[in-house]
Design an enzyme around this catalytic site. Structure first.
Site, mmCIF file in Angstrom:
data_model
loop_
_atom_site.group_PDB
_atom_site.id
_atom_site.type_symbol
_atom_site.label_atom_id
_atom_site.label_comp_id
_atom_site.label_asym_id
_atom_site.label_seq_id
_atom_site.Cartn_x
_atom_site.Cartn_y
_atom_site.Cartn_z
ATOM 1 N N LYS A 1 -12.214 -0.282 -0.124
ATOM 2 C CA LYS A 1 -11.361 0.483 -1.057
ATOM 3 C C LYS A 1 -12.027 0.496 -2.435
ATOM 4 O O LYS A 1 -13.007 1.197 -2.616
ATOM 5 C CB LYS A 1 -9.952 -0.095 -1.045
ATOM 6 C CG LYS A 1 -9.291 0.158 0.321
ATOM 7 C CD LYS A 1 -7.824 -0.160 0.356
ATOM 8 C CE LYS A 1 -7.207 0.402 1.631
ATOM 9 N NZ LYS A 1 -6.945 -0.610 2.675
ATOM 10 N N HIS B 1 -5.371 -3.639 -1.762
ATOM 11 C CA HIS B 1 -5.095 -2.599 -2.767
ATOM 12 C C HIS B 1 -5.034 -3.194 -4.173
ATOM 13 O O HIS B 1 -4.291 -2.708 -5.026
ATOM 14 C CB HIS B 1 -3.784 -1.868 -2.444
ATOM 15 C CG HIS B 1 -3.923 -0.880 -1.335
ATOM 16 N ND1 HIS B 1 -4.393 0.400 -1.504
ATOM 17 C CD2 HIS B 1 -3.679 -0.996 -0.006
ATOM 18 C CE1 HIS B 1 -4.409 1.035 -0.361
ATOM 19 N NE2 HIS B 1 -3.980 0.208 0.578
ATOM 20 N N SER C 1 0.801 -1.220 0.000
ATOM 21 C CA SER C 1 0.000 0.000 0.000
ATOM 22 C C SER C 1 0.837 1.274 0.000
ATOM 23 O O SER C 1 0.403 2.296 -0.511
ATOM 24 C CB SER C 1 -0.924 0.003 1.208
ATOM 25 O OG SER C 1 -0.194 -0.190 2.400
HETATM 26 C C1 LIG Z 1 -6.780 -0.833 4.095
HETATM 27 C C2 LIG Z 1 -6.127 -2.110 4.362
HETATM 28 C C3 LIG Z 1 -6.614 -2.972 5.333
HETATM 29 C C4 LIG Z 1 -7.760 -2.600 6.232
HETATM 30 O O1 LIG Z 1 -8.983 -2.696 5.552
HETATM 31 P P1 LIG Z 1 -10.301 -2.311 6.351
HETATM 32 O O2 LIG Z 1 -11.359 -3.143 5.698
HETATM 33 O O3 LIG Z 1 -10.492 -0.856 6.174
HETATM 34 O O4 LIG Z 1 -10.086 -2.688 7.776
HETATM 35 C C5 LIG Z 1 -6.002 -4.197 5.502
HETATM 36 N N1 LIG Z 1 -4.937 -4.552 4.750
HETATM 37 C C6 LIG Z 1 -4.421 -3.729 3.822
HETATM 38 C C7 LIG Z 1 -3.238 -4.169 3.016
HETATM 39 C C8 LIG Z 1 -4.988 -2.483 3.599
HETATM 40 O O5 LIG Z 1 -4.469 -1.665 2.707
#
Ligand SMILES: *Cc1c(COP(=O)(O)O)cnc(C)c1O
Length: 415
Positions: free
Chosen positions: A249, A218, A190
């Site tokens: 996301k 991501h 990320s």
């Molecule tokens: C954003 C993210 C998370 C967390 O996701 P949520 O559903 O918002 O808790 C977990 N792992 C990675 C790699 C992320 O980028």
């Protein structure tokens, strides 16, 4: 009573220390739906202004898509607002299972279990499937939520240098005496936007009898030719033992996550994963929204194709302007500034030009890796990208960093 003046002032001085070091994070209040164009109040109390959003995880531009919003409305009318229960007591509707089947089909796995978030999926999965006789071998740059999940698990912990397959092989060889070996990585990282070499990892896993878990938060929805994720990009669909990902996301951007993978591993999570057992189910309104997102993605690759074009255009523009970027081919394009205060100042100057892109510094990245992380969306049109590029160049000139190498920037601003 116990919160004495002494206690208060101790916390105040810690917070002041963050301010003094330029590490204090300040929220900006958005007054509009999430999109390429947003209305923002910043700093708090200032008048609201229209800016272009260059840092949302809204990769596919679906966060406020009319069809998704409509499906969510209909879902709420049909199934109510909240579940007031965890899944295994009385919090499972038929649509939860429908979504689990849909995710399974999309990711090319055997089964799926929903979690309140991907943070929760990662917090729960390791302890549910491993014991102290096993070992977890993770990339050193995995997401914070994986690190926390690993901490909560009694299996032995080890790491390998970022994306270093020779080092991973050494570790796999070293841990042959363990019952199971689980290799853990982000699909797309990320912070830097680079990808894990999953084809090579699968070869190693086969050679050394290991399982692979990827967090594709991501990537799900847009990486790979039909957007299935990093495993599709590397031609290893069906070979991931566990995929964790988020609906927060690209996949509509609301909330929720999942563990998807081998049937027995998913069932172990259903029986044992604590965030699944002890935290509320995903609200019906969100489930219906995410179902619609998958309908849109499975009907056409138009959005991920546009995103790919947008990201390439943006990366090329910044490169030609003379910024130091992290290499990669994902919609995450980090503009490296190497100094936390500079990253904050740069972000505020961009805001004055109508561009919303926040600075990233400690504890999100090492302080010498401070940056502005830009993220491209299928919701961006050419005029957004061109305006943002012009603003980046103007601000880059102001701080005199265009065409400057890493070392020159560090000499000017310190680390
Ligand atoms: C954003 C993210 C998370 C967390 O996701 P949520 O559903 O918002 O808790 C977990 N792992 C990675 C790699 C992320 O980028």
């Amino acid at each position: 009573m116990s919160y004495s003046e002494k206690t208060r002032s101790a916390y105040q001085s810690v917070l002041q220390g963050l301010q003094d070091a330029g590490l204090f994070k300040q929220e900006r209040f958005i007054h509009s739906p999430q999109a390429a164009d947003i209305e923002v109040e910043f700093p708090s109390g200032a008048s609201v202004r229209k800016v272009i959003n260059m840092c949302a995880n809204n990769y596919l531009g679906l966060s406020s898509h009319p069809d998704v919003v409509k499906a969510a409305h209909e879902g709420m009318d049909a199934r109510g607002y909240g579940m007031s229960s965890v899944r295994f007591i009385c919090g499972t509707q038929d649509i939860h299972r429908t979504l689990e089947r849909k995710v399974t089909e999309f990711l090319g796995t055997e089964d799926t279990i929903l979690f309140p978030s991907c943070m929760d999926a990662n917090a729960g999965v390791f302890e549910a499937i491993l014991t102290k006789d096993d070992v977890m071998i993770s990339d050193r740059l995995v997401h914070a939520s994986l690190i926390d999940g690993i901490r909560l698990c009694s299996a032995m912990q080890d790491t390998y240098k970022h994306a270093d397959m020779a080092h991973l092989e050494q570790k796999l060889e070293m841990h042959q005496d363990r019952r199971f070996r689980l290799v853990i990585t982000d699909g797309v990282f990320s912070m830097d936007g680079d990808t894990a070499p999953l084809d090579k990892m699968v070869s190693l896993a086969e050679k050394y009898d290991a399982m692979i878990l990827i967090d594709d938060s991501h990537a799900s929805g847009f990486i790979g030719k039909t957007g299935r994720g990093t495993h599709e990009k590397y031609g290893v669909v069906g070979k991931m033992d566990v995929i964790t990902t988020t609906f927060g996301k690209a996949l509509g951007g609301a909330t929720g996550g999942c563990v998807s993978g081998r049937r027995e591993l998913v069932e172990m999570c259903r029986q044992k994963a604590r965030p699944y057992l002890f935290s509320n189910s995903i609200a019906p309104v969100v489930v219906q929204g995410v179902l619609k997102v998958f309908d849109i993605l499975m009907a056409s690759t138009e959005r991920r194709d546009k995103l790919e074009k947008n990201a390439a255009y943006w990366r090329k523009g910044l490169q030609e302007a003379g910024f130091v970027l992290k290499e990669g081919d994902t919609p995450i394009v980090p503009v490296m500034l190497f100094n936390a205060k500079l990253a904050g100042d740069f972000s505020r100057a961009l805001y004055d030009e109508g561009i919303y892109a926040v600075g990233f510094f400690f504890p999100v990245v090492h302080k010498s890796q401070s940056r502005i992380r830009t993220q491209i969306s299928a919701g961006h049109e050419m005029h957004h990208l061109d305006k943002a590029l012009a603003a980046f160049i103007k601000v880059g000139k102001k701080f005199e960093i265009l065409g400057k190498a890493k070392q020159e920037i560090i000499e000017r601003f310190g680390m």
